[in-house]
Design an enzyme around this catalytic site. Structure first.
Site, PDB file in Angstrom:
ATOM      1  N   GLY A 193       0.807  -1.220   0.000  1.00  9.19           N
ATOM      2  CA  GLY A 193       0.000   0.000   0.000  1.00  9.19           C
ATOM      3  C   GLY A 193       0.835   1.262   0.000  1.00  9.19           C
ATOM      4  N   ARG A 219       9.784  -8.291  -3.075  1.00  8.52           N
ATOM      5  CA  ARG A 219      10.057  -9.734  -3.028  1.00  8.52           C
ATOM      6  C   ARG A 219       9.210 -10.445  -4.082  1.00  8.52           C
ATOM      7  NH1 ARG A 219       8.069 -12.425   2.389  1.00  8.52           N
ATOM      8  NH2 ARG A 219       6.220 -11.413   1.550  1.00  8.52           N
ATOM      9  N   ASP A 236      14.359  -9.310  -2.540  1.00  7.73           N
ATOM     10  CA  ASP A 236      14.055  -9.709  -1.168  1.00  7.73           C
ATOM     11  C   ASP A 236      15.072  -8.999  -0.293  1.00  7.73           C
ATOM     12  OD1 ASP A 236      14.005 -10.919   1.350  1.00  7.73           O
ATOM     13  OD2 ASP A 236      13.314 -12.829   0.535  1.00  7.73           O
ATOM     14  N   ASN A 295      11.339   0.631   2.525  1.00 10.82           N
ATOM     15  CA  ASN A 295       9.922   0.601   2.907  1.00 10.82           C
ATOM     16  C   ASN A 295       9.393  -0.791   3.222  1.00 10.82           C
ATOM     17  OD1 ASN A 295       6.964   1.502   2.714  1.00 10.82           O
ATOM     18  ND2 ASN A 295       7.140   0.092   0.977  1.00 10.82           N
ATOM     19  N   TYR A 351       7.858  -6.185  16.373  1.00  7.75           N
ATOM     20  CA  TYR A 351       7.691  -4.999  15.507  1.00  7.75           C
ATOM     21  C   TYR A 351       8.284  -3.771  16.189  1.00  7.75           C
ATOM     22  CZ  TYR A 351       5.274  -2.031  12.046  1.00  7.75           C
ATOM     23  OH  TYR A 351       4.961  -1.140  11.030  1.00  7.75           O
ATOM     24  N   LYS A 375      11.363  -1.598  14.609  1.00  8.65           N
ATOM     25  CA  LYS A 375      11.165  -0.205  14.194  1.00  8.65           C
ATOM     26  C   LYS A 375      11.965   0.766  15.067  1.00  8.65           C
ATOM     27  CE  LYS A 375       8.449  -0.936  10.689  1.00  8.65           C
ATOM     28  NZ  LYS A 375       8.929  -0.658   9.320  1.00  8.65           N
ATOM     29  N   THR A 413      -3.689   0.186   4.334  1.00  3.14           N
ATOM     30  CA  THR A 413      -2.919  -0.635   3.393  1.00  3.14           C
ATOM     31  C   THR A 413      -3.250  -2.106   3.678  1.00  3.14           C
ATOM     32  OG1 THR A 413      -1.033  -1.079   4.827  1.00  3.14           O
ATOM     33  CG2 THR A 413      -0.959   0.995   3.587  1.00  3.14           C
ATOM     34  N   PRO A 414      -2.789  -3.015   2.813  1.00  5.08           N
ATOM     35  CA  PRO A 414      -3.010  -4.448   3.092  1.00  5.08           C
ATOM     36  C   PRO A 414      -2.472  -4.880   4.459  1.00  5.08           C
ATOM     37  CG  PRO A 414      -2.343  -4.149   0.815  1.00  5.08           C
ATOM     38  CD  PRO A 414      -2.239  -2.789   1.468  1.00  5.08           C
TER      39      PRO A 414
HETATM   40  N1  LIG Z   1       0.260   0.412   7.197  1.00  4.43           N
HETATM   41  C1  LIG Z   1       0.566   0.977   8.357  1.00  4.43           C
HETATM   42  O1  LIG Z   1      -0.301   1.259   9.177  1.00  4.43           O
HETATM   43  C2  LIG Z   1       1.991   1.342   8.672  1.00  4.43           C
HETATM   44  C3  LIG Z   1       2.224   2.242   9.727  1.00  4.43           C
HETATM   45  C4  LIG Z   1       3.542   2.586  10.038  1.00  4.43           C
HETATM   46  C5  LIG Z   1       4.591   2.057   9.322  1.00  4.43           C
HETATM   47  N2  LIG Z   1       4.327   1.174   8.304  1.00  4.43           N
HETATM   48  C6  LIG Z   1       5.458   0.626   7.590  1.00  4.43           C
HETATM   49  O2  LIG Z   1       5.357   0.999   6.232  1.00  4.43           O
HETATM   50  C7  LIG Z   1       5.985   0.025   5.410  1.00  4.43           C
HETATM   51  C8  LIG Z   1       5.046  -0.425   4.304  1.00  4.43           C
HETATM   52  O3  LIG Z   1       3.899  -0.984   4.902  1.00  4.43           O
HETATM   53  P1  LIG Z   1       2.516  -1.241   4.124  1.00  4.43           P
HETATM   54  O4  LIG Z   1       1.462  -0.868   5.083  1.00  4.43           O
HETATM   55  O5  LIG Z   1       2.560  -0.643   2.788  1.00  4.43           O
HETATM   56  O6  LIG Z   1       2.556  -2.841   4.068  1.00  4.43           O
HETATM   57  P2  LIG Z   1       2.050  -3.844   2.915  1.00  4.43           P
HETATM   58  O7  LIG Z   1       1.884  -5.137   3.612  1.00  4.43           O
HETATM   59  O8  LIG Z   1       0.912  -3.246   2.164  1.00  4.43           O
HETATM   60  O9  LIG Z   1       3.302  -3.897   1.932  1.00  4.43           O
HETATM   61  C9  LIG Z   1       4.537  -4.446   2.317  1.00  4.43           C
HETATM   62  C10 LIG Z   1       5.275  -4.852   1.061  1.00  4.43           C
HETATM   63  O10 LIG Z   1       6.544  -5.361   1.466  1.00  4.43           O
HETATM   64  C11 LIG Z   1       6.806  -6.519   0.701  1.00  4.43           C
HETATM   65  N3  LIG Z   1       7.748  -7.378   1.420  1.00  4.43           N
HETATM   66  C12 LIG Z   1       7.541  -8.158   2.508  1.00  4.43           C
HETATM   67  N4  LIG Z   1       8.648  -8.824   2.834  1.00  4.43           N
HETATM   68  C13 LIG Z   1       9.590  -8.450   1.937  1.00  4.43           C
HETATM   69  C14 LIG Z   1      10.954  -8.797   1.744  1.00  4.43           C
HETATM   70  N5  LIG Z   1      11.565  -9.696   2.538  1.00  4.43           N
HETATM   71  N6  LIG Z   1      11.628  -8.206   0.731  1.00  4.43           N
HETATM   72  C15 LIG Z   1      11.012  -7.325  -0.080  1.00  4.43           C
HETATM   73  N7  LIG Z   1       9.717  -6.980   0.033  1.00  4.43           N
HETATM   74  C16 LIG Z   1       9.028  -7.537   1.037  1.00  4.43           C
HETATM   75  C17 LIG Z   1       5.470  -7.187   0.468  1.00  4.43           C
HETATM   76  O11 LIG Z   1       5.498  -8.042  -0.671  1.00  4.43           O
HETATM   77  C18 LIG Z   1       4.565  -5.966   0.273  1.00  4.43           C
HETATM   78  O12 LIG Z   1       4.469  -5.602  -1.096  1.00  4.43           O
HETATM   79  C19 LIG Z   1       6.409  -1.118   6.352  1.00  4.43           C
HETATM   80  O13 LIG Z   1       7.758  -0.969   6.704  1.00  4.43           O
HETATM   81  C20 LIG Z   1       5.515  -0.879   7.565  1.00  4.43           C
HETATM   82  O14 LIG Z   1       6.067  -1.417   8.740  1.00  4.43           O
HETATM   83  C21 LIG Z   1       3.056   0.808   7.955  1.00  4.43           C
END
Ligand SMILES: NC(=O)c1ccc[n+]([C@@H]2O[C@H](COP(=O)([O-])OP(=O)(O)OC[C@H]3O[C@@H](n4cnc5c(N)ncnc54)[C@H](O)[C@@H]3O)[C@@H](O)[C@H]2O)c1
Length: 251
Positions: free
Chosen positions: A18, A39, A59, A86, A150, A154, A187-188
């Site tokens: 997302g 990945r 990855d 990210n 987590y 972080k 996001t997912p």
């Molecule tokens: N969504 C939230 O509420 C939120 C809040 C704060 C921080 N974050 C951080 O933002 C970032 C993105 O989160 P998101 O919400 O878009 O998550 P998401 O689950 O929508 O997307 C994560 C992506 O990372 C990829 N991924 C997972 N493992 C991987 C690996 N080993 N190598 C490469 N790619 C890999 C997945 O295929 C996916 O496309 C993350 O670091 C998350 O911790 C998210």
């Protein structure tokens, strides 16, 4: 008119998720040459298609995959101006529930991945300078009872970012490194967290109630901060932890 990151080559990890997709779109809209990596190559390709960019499999936990991705960027573009670390995973478990496998998976993606990304990117970036943005979370600033691994990952990203920033400044590389700390984003990742609860609608409302601004963020709420940090507008900003959380950590 030139965009805010015009012609900068920017690699985004976890680009198929997302936030990653949102970052790729906003970077492309401001003129960046986007390298979308994930990945899952099909997800990276979808993100690249929206950003008129290039897709690469990556990855983030694999040293060799990073070397291959940076080699591909070197061959194709000859430089790297920006990196958004990210990719991330979240497992909702307390310290008692977290298995060693959960811990290793979370630390592997969220912290080893950022470590490897910084290390490999600096090798190429130091020739021309650049900006690294590490996506942490409010969970890198404050604890949660069910976020043991987590929180640890972080929080680690927050201080790793400062060490990278200070090293690059001292070495005179012209590389800046900052962390961003969003709260809940639609996001997912958040969908999966909510779906895993007994009452998903109540769980969503509980999240909303924690946000003083009264809603869950969208990727478009977070992307402008990342854009700013990748642009030259932030040329004097390094080692910073930038919060974009609707007020969650203010109280
Ligand atoms: N969504 C939230 O509420 C939120 C809040 C704060 C921080 N974050 C951080 O933002 C970032 C993105 O989160 P998101 O919400 O878009 O998550 P998401 O689950 O929508 O997307 C994560 C992506 O990372 C990829 N991924 C997972 N493992 C991987 C690996 N080993 N190598 C490469 N790619 C890999 C997945 O295929 C996916 O496309 C993350 O670091 C998350 O911790 C998210």
């Amino acid at each position: 008119m030139a965009g805010r990151v015009q012609d900068k080559v920017v690699l985004v990890t976890g680009a198929g998720g997302g936030l990653g997709r949102g970052f790729c779109r906003s970077l492309a809209a401001e003129g960046a040459i986007v390298v979308a990596t994930d990945r899952d190559l099909r997800l990276a390709e979808a993100a690249a298609a929206e950003a008129n960019g290039t897709a690469l499999p990556l990855d983030v936990t694999e040293d060799g995959a990073w070397a291959a991705a940076i080699a591909a960027v070197t061959e194709r573009f000859g430089r790297l101006d920006g990196l958004v670390n990210n990719a991330g995973v979240a497992i909702l478990k307390s310290i008692e529930e977290t298995t060693l496998a959960d811990w290793r998976l979370t630390i592997g993606v969220n912290l080893d991945g950022v470590f490897l990304g910084c290390k490999h990117a600096i090798g190429l970036m130091k020739a021309t300078g650049g900006s690294i943005v590490n996506v942490s979370s409010v969970s890198g600033l404050i604890g949660g009872h069910n976020l043991a691994a987590y929180n640890a990952s972080k929080g680690g990203v927050r201080l790793l970012t400062k060490s990278v920033a200070l090293h690059c400044a001292r070495a005179g590389y012209g590389i800046r490194c900052n962390s961003v700390h969003p709260s809940f984003v639609d996001t997912p990742m958040v969908d999966a967290m909510i779906a895993g609860t007994d009452d998903p609608e109540r769980a969503r409302q509980r999240l909303v109630r924690q946000v003083p601004l009264g809603r869950i963020a969208t990727p478009e709420d977070i992307a402008p901060l990342v854009l700013y940090l990748l642009s030259d507008e932030s040329r004097f900003v390094t080692g910073s932890e930038m919060v974009v959380d609707g007020g969650v950590t203010a109280g």
